[in-house]
Design a protein around this motif. Sequence first.
Motif, short mmCIF file in Angstrom:
data_model
loop_
_atom_site.label_atom_id
_atom_site.label_comp_id
_atom_site.label_asym_id
_atom_site.label_seq_id
_atom_site.Cartn_x
_atom_site.Cartn_y
_atom_site.Cartn_z
N UNK A 118 0.82 -1.21 0.00
CA UNK A 118 0.00 0.00 0.00
C UNK A 118 0.86 1.26 0.00
N UNK A 119 1.98 1.27 0.74
CA UNK A 119 2.96 2.36 0.72
C UNK A 119 4.34 1.71 0.83
N UNK A 120 4.91 1.48 -0.31
CA UNK A 120 6.13 0.69 -0.40
C UNK A 120 7.31 1.45 0.19
N UNK A 121 7.79 0.98 1.35
CA UNK A 121 8.95 1.60 1.98
C UNK A 121 10.27 1.06 1.48
N UNK A 122 10.22 -0.04 0.68
CA UNK A 122 11.42 -0.65 0.08
C UNK A 122 12.45 -1.06 1.12
N UNK A 123 11.98 -1.50 2.28
CA UNK A 123 12.88 -1.99 3.33
C UNK A 123 12.68 -3.50 3.57
#
Length: 711
Positions: A118-123
């Motif tokens: 939904x909100x890709x933090x790429x972590x």
Amino acid sequence: MFRYFASAFALVAVSPAVAQSTSGDEADREQVGVDGETIVVTATRTQLPASALPLTVDVIDSEALERQLLISGSTVDAVSALLPSFSPTREKLSGAGESLRGRSPLYAINGIPQSTPVRDGSRDGYTIDPFFIDRVEVIYGSNALQGIGATGGVVNQVTVGAPKNDGATVRTLLQTTLPDGFAGEGIGAKAGALLGYRSGPFDASFGATVERRGAFFDGTGSRIGVDGTQGEIQDSDSWSVFARLGYELPGGARLELVANRFELEGNANYILVPGNRATGVPASSIRGETPGAPPSNTAELVSASLIDEDLGGGTFVLQGFYSRTDDVFGGGVFGVFQDPAIDPSGRLFDQSANQSRKLGGKVSYERALPGFEDLVLTVGFDALFDRTEQSLVQTGRVWVPRSNFRSLAPFLQGNLALADGLVRIAGGLRYENVELNVGDFTTLASYGPVSVAGGSPSFEDVLSNGGIIVEPLDGLRAYASYAEGFTIADVGRILRGITQAGVDVDDFLSLEPVISNNRELGLEWDRGTLSASASYFWSSSDFGSLLVLRNGVFEVERQPIEIEGVEASIDWQTPIPGLALSGGFAALTGRTDGDADGLIDEDLDGANISPDRVNLAAEYSSGRFSARAQARFYLEREFNDASTATDFEGYTLLDAFLSYRTQFGEIALAAQNLTDEFYITYDSDTVRVTDASRFFAGRGRTFTIGWRGEF
């Protein structure tokens, strides 16, 4: 297409000279363990061996993973080093732009998704310490085997198993990392321990790790610039705790509970000095204080599972899980954070944090059809509830409103053996029922502000997969397959960037899902001392999702995407006892319709496609001694855009590993970038090519000395 096949067969033709492989002993595509038993690839959701599936599957076993971790330090770097179709890593905490076959992979732990779609933090590549990982299973190409997100494939991290024998066992790790010049500020250290205990049907494992990383230096001996916004691996501390409890029920079923917590936080001892792209001087770092909270990543996971391998003649799997992530990003006086009502001077400092919580469950049952044992059926149901929001830490404002994502997905798979296993036909269907719920919200002042009416858009789709496997000769396997993957675009980026008044989330077109189609042809040979494979794939999505840089901020654009490529690997056990040579190759192209003229003729940029690559390696093992040398050739790439500044020059990295096993454990020495090559990372060389602050060099020569013991 012709150049792909020519390159692949050229690689096979020079097999005696190649070395690094994504098959064989490093990433075993036959999945045969050291005891001769077949390893079940859990990420495929079946008890059948990978050879019975029309997929490209790699398994990085514990020994291979331990070597790569000593060289590079992280699971993401290990996977990237071994698999040519995986892009070069950014060498930062953020994995934005890192891809498998040109699309985003789904990271999982024991099949539990780590992504925040939904909100890709790429972590999602940094949610567990690799000390607790036994092996990594990689499924290539778009698929829906694990649900949402696997448009590029699945990277499933399988945690360490239960102790095999009664009594207590201890596994320990001590290591130190030294930069080429042995500068004190670049020294890192790590310690870990895992205690296991078994008594009859009961077993337990408890472990902890702690690690401190120093500053990183490039091939010239200069400090590498810190990414103060997205987050850093260098100059950071991390710690992790892990627990596993298991109980063998009287009927043979196993009940298991797994818990993990991982936290990585930057020490903020350095500030960025912008580089100079015109003169080729990369960004560097100097000591200084950074305002705000340092970037960090915290992940927690609890799962419970019940596995019965003989329930009514079949295998029953039930799993429930809860996970939570909290990603804090670095701050700044960015235009997007300004609000005259808070600070009329325009010097408002702020930073964001991404919080996500998941609750889900999976259930499946597999067995051969009674009376028709050649047909194996798997039926199952997956449920996932995800709640994500992004807030601004310093002022408490909402940047991305709380978004509740719900996915319900029943599925059915079948695998039919014909002509006594000479031919297999496999396929199935997965019904995705998805709903996204967003309340009314107001965007930040810099976007208007504008009021947005919330809504509950929903999507329904039936995802199909199918393929055929033919084994005309012992050791020869050919397959053709088609599979669909499913994800949603980064909804948070889309919602927070709305600037038009009167938008209603229910009618906002950009929230439509991304359906990616993967078609593949593969050929594998595994007999005697030689194993080799080659595959050709092409994937497409009519309404894809791309990251496009606008006004210094990446935004999501919906464009059609087409990607095709070829992969090849080879592994040769030479006549010299203990010596193995191996090699891997991957070439990809990707195009999109960036100008909306109806023609898919513009190259995907470096944020969305990886460079072509050749991997070579030589490995020797004799008695207690083992050694490995590996080379990665990242080939140059040109993009058909107007700027030559985005062209990638390519570079070559050489790594080495030595170990000696004693009665007190294994002592090992690893060298990353053995030749001390100076290079600019792929992301820095091809993305944001006018930004001197994003001009990062790669890590120079680094030594790691480690000791592993088991008692």
